[in-house]
Structures are given as C-alpha cells and as structure tokens.
Design a protein around this motif. Structure first.
Motif, PDB file in Angstrom:
ATOM      1  N   HIS A  71       0.821  -1.218   0.000  1.00 58.98           N
ATOM      2  CA  HIS A  71       0.000   0.000   0.000  1.00 58.98           C
ATOM      3  C   HIS A  71       0.859   1.274   0.000  1.00 58.98           C
ATOM      4  N   GLU A  77      -8.133  -0.894   2.648  1.00 67.15           N
ATOM      5  CA  GLU A  77      -7.331   0.338   2.697  1.00 67.15           C
ATOM      6  C   GLU A  77      -7.172   0.874   1.267  1.00 67.15           C
ATOM      7  N   PRO A 104     -13.231   9.557   0.950  1.00 63.79           N
ATOM      8  CA  PRO A 104     -12.089  10.460   0.781  1.00 63.79           C
ATOM      9  C   PRO A 104     -11.459  10.352  -0.609  1.00 63.79           C
ATOM     10  N   TYR A 122      -8.494  11.867  -2.888  1.00 61.42           N
ATOM     11  CA  TYR A 122      -7.265  12.656  -2.740  1.00 61.42           C
ATOM     12  C   TYR A 122      -7.187  13.738  -3.822  1.00 61.42           C
ATOM     13  N   ASN A 159     -10.071   8.896 -10.787  1.00 59.65           N
ATOM     14  CA  ASN A 159     -10.569   8.428  -9.492  1.00 59.65           C
ATOM     15  C   ASN A 159     -11.983   8.925  -9.204  1.00 59.65           C
TER      16      ASN A 159
HETATM   17  P1  TYD Z   1      -4.900   2.751  -4.262  1.00 62.07           P
HETATM   18  O1  TYD Z   1      -6.075   1.832  -4.267  1.00 62.07           O
HETATM   19  O2  TYD Z   1      -4.218   3.049  -2.968  1.00 62.07           O
HETATM   20  O3  TYD Z   1      -3.876   2.191  -5.353  1.00 62.07           O
HETATM   21  P2  TYD Z   1      -2.503   2.885  -5.935  1.00 62.07           P
HETATM   22  O4  TYD Z   1      -2.131   4.026  -5.094  1.00 62.07           O
HETATM   23  O5  TYD Z   1      -1.538   1.748  -5.832  1.00 62.07           O
HETATM   24  O6  TYD Z   1      -2.835   3.258  -7.339  1.00 62.07           O
HETATM   25  O7  TYD Z   1      -5.361   4.134  -4.869  1.00 62.07           O
HETATM   26  C1  TYD Z   1      -5.939   4.237  -6.162  1.00 62.07           C
HETATM   27  C2  TYD Z   1      -6.093   5.705  -6.484  1.00 62.07           C
HETATM   28  O8  TYD Z   1      -7.071   6.266  -5.576  1.00 62.07           O
HETATM   29  C3  TYD Z   1      -4.832   6.513  -6.261  1.00 62.07           C
HETATM   30  O9  TYD Z   1      -4.772   7.551  -7.259  1.00 62.07           O
HETATM   31  C4  TYD Z   1      -5.024   7.149  -4.894  1.00 62.07           C
HETATM   32  C5  TYD Z   1      -6.518   7.326  -4.806  1.00 62.07           C
HETATM   33  N1  TYD Z   1      -7.115   7.212  -3.448  1.00 62.07           N
HETATM   34  C6  TYD Z   1      -8.015   8.183  -3.002  1.00 62.07           C
HETATM   35  O10 TYD Z   1      -8.319   9.156  -3.713  1.00 62.07           O
HETATM   36  N2  TYD Z   1      -8.548   8.032  -1.756  1.00 62.07           N
HETATM   37  C7  TYD Z   1      -8.242   6.993  -0.940  1.00 62.07           C
HETATM   38  O11 TYD Z   1      -8.754   6.940   0.217  1.00 62.07           O
HETATM   39  C8  TYD Z   1      -7.332   6.003  -1.418  1.00 62.07           C
HETATM   40  C9  TYD Z   1      -6.949   4.837  -0.557  1.00 62.07           C
HETATM   41  C10 TYD Z   1      -6.802   6.152  -2.684  1.00 62.07           C
END
Ligand code: TYD
Ligand code: NAD
Length: 354
Positions: free
Chosen positions: A92, A199, A216, A218, A260
């Motif tokens: 992660h 997660e 959430p 990002y 996303n």
């Molecule tokens: P993630 O599932 O952590 O995979 P990776 O970072 O390996 O690609 O995240 C996928 C996308 O989603 C990544 O651009 C980060 C975003 N994200 C969010 O916007 N919110 C969150 O709570 C998480 C966990 C990820």
C-alpha cells in the motif's frame, strides 16, 4: 505421476488479495502440482480468503516470513521447489509513505532472500526451474495526459512502495544476467475484485458507503488508474508462468483508464442501486481531502506484447467487473467486518483524520 514427482510450485503472499485468487486458480487447475502458499499473515493476509480450497490435497500452507532468511533457506532445502511465483509484499503506497523501511525489508530484502535461497538450492542446474517476480506498473513512474507504459519504458519510481518494487525487479534481472537463473517478470496495473483489503480505494469506498462515512478522494480526483479484474490478472500470471519466455517482462493491463472521481461516482451509483438507496445519495458523501504526497498522476499500460506473444487480454469488461465487485462486498459484509475490526480502524483514524 506419483506425489513425489509432482511439480512443486511456491506461491508467496498467497493469503493476500491477488495471491489468493492465484492460489485458488492454480490449486483447481493443476491437480498434478503441489501448491505451497507461503505467507506471513500480516494485516493484509487472511486465510479466510482461501476457505474453499484449503482442504484440497494439492494445497499446502506455510506460515513464514520472507524476511527470515534462515527459515526460507530451510524451506527451499526441504521442498526443493520447481517454480516460485513471488507476490508477497507490502503493497500500500500510503503505508510506504509513513513506514518506508518496512517496504525495504519485505519487498527488497525479502525478494533477495528468495533469490539467494533458490540459487543455493538449485545450484547451477536450473532445468525446469522458474522464478517469477510479480511486479507493478508503478515502477515506471507517472504519465501525463498521453503515452503508455511499455516493457522498455525506463524505471522511474516515485513512491517508497514503487522504489522498493523497482529495486526488487532489478535484483531479479541481475540474477538472470549474472547467474542465468530462469526468471520472468510482469508489471501489472491496478487490480480490483473480491478479497482486497479495504485500505485500497475500491473496497474502502464500498465499505464507507455501507456505513455512510465520507468517501475520501485525494486532491482533485483527476488521477488516472487502469483497472483490471483480479481473476484476469491471475490468468495472465498463469500464462506467463507456463509460457512466458525466460528473461522477459510482460506488461499486464485492463485497457480501462478511469479518473478516481469518475470511478468513485460509479461505485456510489452501483452501490446505491444494489442497496435500494435513492439515486445520488452516496455521491453526497464524496469529500475531497489532502492529496497524497508525490501522488502519481496517471498510469496506463500498453499490453500489446502479452496479447501478441501469449494471446492474453482482459476478459472482464468494467461494467461487469465493478458490478460483481460491489455485489461481492455487499454479500460478504462479515468478511469486511472481520478485516476492518481493531487495527484497521486505528490505521483509518490516523491516516484520514490527522
Ligand atoms: P490505491 O487503491 O491506494 O492504489 P494505488 O495508489 O496503488 O494506485 O489508490 C488508487 C487511487 O485512488 C490513487 O490515485 C489514490 C486514490 N485514493 C483516493 O483518492 N482516496 C483513498 O482513500 C485512497 C486509498 C486512494
Ligand atoms: P496484499 O497486500 O493484498 O497481499 C500481500 C500478501 O503478502 C499478504 O498476504 C501478506 O500477508 C503477505 N506478506 C507481506 N509481507 C510478507 C512477508 N514479509 N513474508 C511473507 N508474506 C508476506 O497485496 P496484493 O495487492 O495482493 O499484491 C500482491 C503482489 O502483486 C504484490 O507484490 C504487489 O506489488 C503486486 N501488484 C499488486 C497490484 C494491485 O493492484 N494490488 C497491481 C500490480 C502488482
């Protein structure tokens, strides 16, 4: 074939998300193999993911930590595995930002321990042996609006997670060039489906919708990932393990790029429909939060090599895959509850409320 001559395949990280789908596939498809699932059962590993196959005669579970070289060497000496499919990892990105050393230990040193043990036990006789490193597209870095990651795209990792995976990949290739160990690698895009620890974005969003918690997102939510149904990845690994050319790398992708925010809205709508909630209700939970430091903007895969050379391409279209995913988490709320009790909530509070 007697059991003593059965091909012995070690799968590391088989109690995790992708590993459990691969173990299930290999156990069911290859009764003539002995499948050894080696896993430390960290927070991300869960034997409940394999309940349906645990009593199959060709399945064996070994609880071991790839950071423990002595134990790993003993296991190689005892079983003399013919093939290794290495998935065990800290996986992660957010955790790699707060605890990068854990990623160096498991992803870099752990991989080295496996290579070192395999070489000691296999000696120079690599006949019918194979070491398969399961890696990620994140090693290639971050794309702008255009372009695709190809197998010859230079490595440019930007998170401690991707840097640790890149480092491990380099060691695997070094073993091929220096010692002629028969290795093969693949770099895959983001997977989704049942048994993913919540997660990660997709199960986290579904779980939060269920509990009417904020979703959430990002930054501004425009980051792009290429999503692949996890069983399609397991199929690609199976093909590469059996038919991939030694020393080669294969990119694996879903041909399914999504922002996303677009994905989160889609999950809201599918889940609302499944739960009989009014249209648009869960979208109101979407909350833009502080961006991930060094957040890679876009990942996208050129998967033409694996299609051309091995005939593999994703089978599952996104509408079907996302629908099946939501359905699975809703049906398996007890699994979600079990893995999100205790330590998960502590992680969640720390990560999302600090
Ligand atoms: P993630 O599932 O952590 O995979 P990776 O970072 O390996 O690609 O995240 C996928 C996308 O989603 C990544 O651009 C980060 C975003 N994200 C969010 O916007 N919110 C969150 O709570 C998480 C966990 C990820
Ligand atoms: P995961 O976090 O769900 O599972 C990792 C598994 O490894 C867990 O069962 C855990 O207990 C085990 N493990 C962790 N540290 C260990 C150690 N020191 N010794 C033994 N076992 C240990 O991960 P995942 O999403 O299933 O990813 C599996 C592999 O695929 C990883 O190598 C990852 O880099 C790669 N990958 C993942 C994705 C994705 O979208 N999830 C995409 C491309 C590549």
């Amino acid at each position: 074939m007697t059991s003593s001559t059965k091909r012995k395949v070690l799968i590391t990280g088989g109690a995790g998300f992708i590993g459990s789908h691969l173990v299930r596939r290999m156990v069911n498809r290859y009764p003539e193999y002995e499948i050894f699932n080696l896993d430390a059962l960290t927070y991300a590993g869960n034997l409940a993911n394999l309940k349906d196959i645990e009593s199959q005669p060709n399945y064996h579970f070994i609880r071991a930590d790839i950071n423990d070289f002595k134990q790993i060497l003993e296991l190689f000496k005892t079983h003399v595995f013919d093939g290794v499919i290495h998935l065990a990892a800290e996986s992660h990105v957010d955790r790699s930002i707060t605890d990068p050393l854990a990623f160096v230990h498991t992803n870099v040193l752990g991989t080295m321990h496996l290579l070192y043990a395999a070489k000691q036990v296999w000696g120079k006789n690599f006949e019918d042996k194979r070491f398969y490193q399961v890696s990620t597209d994140e090693v290639y870095g971050s794309l702008g609006d255009t372009g695709l990651f190809r197998e010859d795209t230079p490595y440019d990792p930007r998170s401690p997670y991707s840097a640790s995976k890149a480092s491990a990949d380099h060691f695997v290739r070094a073993y091929f060039h220096t010692y002629h160990m028969p290795v093969v690698l693949s770099n895959c895009s983001n997977n989704y489906g049942p048994y993913q620890f919540p997660e990660k974005l997709i199960p986290l969003v579904i779980n939060n919708i269920l509990h009417r918690r904020n979703l959430p997102v990002y930054g501004d939510g425009t980051n792009i990932r290429d999503w692949l149904w996890v069983e399609d990845h397991a199929e690609a690994i199976d093909e590469i393990f059996h038919r991939g050319i030694t020393g080669e790398t294969y990119n694996i992708g879903g041909n399914n790029e999504m922002q996303n925010i677009e994905l989160v809205r889609l999950l809201c709508d599918i889940t609302d429909r499944a739960l009989g909630r009014p249209e648009g209700q869960s979208r109101e939970l979407i909350t833009f939060v502080k961006d991930r430091p060094g957040h890679d903007q876009r990942y996208a895969i050129d998967a033409s090599k694996i299609k051309k050379d091995l005939g593999w391409e994703p089978r599952t279209v996104p509408e079907e895959g996302f629908g099946k995913t939501v359905e699975w988490y809703l049906k398996n709320e007890s699994w979600l509850k079990a893995v999100t009790s205790g330590a998960y909530m502590k992680y969640y509070e720390k990560h999302y409320t600090s």
